[in-house]
Design a protein around this motif. Sequence first.
Motif, PDB file in Angstrom:
ATOM      1  N   ALA A   1       0.953  -1.089   0.132  1.00 33.12           N
ATOM      2  CA  ALA A   1       0.150  -0.352  -0.156  1.00 33.12           C
ATOM      3  C   ALA A   1       1.212   1.786   0.054  1.00 33.12           C
ATOM      4  CB  ALA A   1      -0.807   0.038   0.985  1.00 33.12           C
ATOM      5  N   ALA A   2       0.335   2.054  -0.798  1.00 29.03           N
ATOM      6  CA  ALA A   2       1.461   3.413  -0.879  1.00 29.03           C
ATOM      7  C   ALA A   2       1.290   4.469   0.662  1.00 29.03           C
ATOM      8  CB  ALA A   2       0.736   4.271  -1.624  1.00 29.03           C
ATOM      9  N   LYS A   3      -0.479   4.047   1.182  1.00 29.78           N
ATOM     10  CA  LYS A   3      -0.352   5.228   2.172  1.00 29.78           C
ATOM     11  C   LYS A   3      -1.820   3.954   3.411  1.00 29.78           C
ATOM     12  CE  LYS A   3      -3.203   7.967  -0.085  1.00 29.78           C
ATOM     13  NZ  LYS A   3      -3.644   9.563  -0.152  1.00 29.78           N
ATOM     14  N   GLY A   4      -1.755   4.442   3.855  1.00 30.05           N
ATOM     15  CA  GLY A   4      -2.321   3.380   5.201  1.00 30.05           C
ATOM     16  C   GLY A   4      -2.912   3.901   6.626  1.00 30.05           C
TER      17      GLY A   4
ATOM     18  N   PRO B   1       1.154   0.547   9.543  1.00 35.35           N
ATOM     19  CA  PRO B   1       2.010   0.254   8.969  1.00 35.35           C
ATOM     20  C   PRO B   1       1.616  -1.057   8.230  1.00 35.35           C
ATOM     21  CG  PRO B   1       3.345   0.778  10.681  1.00 35.35           C
ATOM     22  CD  PRO B   1       1.908   0.989  10.778  1.00 35.35           C
TER      23      PRO B   1
ATOM     24  N   TRP C   1      -2.338  -5.474   4.058  1.00 39.22           N
ATOM     25  CA  TRP C   1      -2.095  -4.371   3.457  1.00 39.22           C
ATOM     26  C   TRP C   1      -0.812  -3.823   3.792  1.00 39.22           C
ATOM     27  CZ3 TRP C   1      -4.048  -2.383  -0.960  1.00 39.22           C
ATOM     28  CH2 TRP C   1      -4.473  -2.719  -1.894  1.00 39.22           C
TER      29      TRP C   1
ATOM     30  N   ARG D   1       2.653  -1.224   4.185  1.00 43.45           N
ATOM     31  CA  ARG D   1       3.227   0.671   3.883  1.00 43.45           C
ATOM     32  C   ARG D   1       4.753   0.415   3.950  1.00 43.45           C
ATOM     33  NH1 ARG D   1       0.675   4.375   8.129  1.00 43.45           N
ATOM     34  NH2 ARG D   1       2.613   3.477   8.385  1.00 43.45           N
ATOM     35  N   GLY D   2       5.101   0.919   3.487  1.00 41.19           N
ATOM     36  CA  GLY D   2       6.442   1.343   3.389  1.00 41.19           C
ATOM     37  C   GLY D   2       7.285   0.586   2.664  1.00 41.19           C
TER      38      GLY D   2
END
Length: 259
Positions: free
Chosen positions: A119-122, A125, A134, A136-137
């Motif tokens: 995921a690009a953002k959310g 983590p 999902w 992130r990072g």
Amino acid sequence: MCRTIRARTIADPRAAGKFVLFRKKPSIRRELLKIDGQLLEVKVRLNPRARRMIVKVNPATGEVCITVRSQRGLPAALDFARGETDWIANQIAKVPKPMPLVPGASVPLRGVSHEIRAAAKGPAPVWCADGVIWVRGEAAHAPRRVLDFLKREARKTFEARALQHAERLGVKPARITVRDTSSRWGSCSSARSLSFAWRLILTPDSVLDYVVAHEVAHIRQMNHSPRFWAEVKKLVPDIAAPQRWLRVHGRDLQRYGLS
Ligand SMILES: [Zn+2]
């Protein structure tokens, strides 16, 4: 509760009728064994308390371990293992291929397949929504983050189930821990400390619930007597089906992890 590791054993004649006067920690060394034309490093445990020579193959890692009573028994034990190379090769072939926790892979969280996606953002983590985990990072950190997430889910779930079961039996666990073990799904110490393998979070709820109930019941009965099973049955209606599930699928879950 332990998962049986298949093993080949032969009686060690020197072990018969001897008393062990003090308990010594087994010492470990490495030897090479030729299997399928390839040299394989095997672990040798010298254990004066061992009654038999034992050859074991760890179903999760494929590691071969020979237990022998004394240094003098070592050549016989290695000969015995050489005679069992077909069996050993067979066991190693059954070791599940590792399934790293990277985006694109799927993990059976509580027995339900969940795809891991980047995921690009959310909101966190790592988070879980609609059958997707999902993460992130940076991609390089994804496996560690997903693993930490699964262990957190495991701890939360085991704790909730254990407290509920404990209340029904009128007992109180002292501690609940989550471990990385591959040989046991759970354990209960005489100090009422319960411990579970994090991969148990990858089993269906009925299986997870059975293992937690099993360990909670050990607070009442530190054995596997009929009285112990009666306690387990107060907590879970069916014991045979989850036990069978673990026998059939348990080994396969060992492939989920960092490598
Ligand atoms: Zn048990």
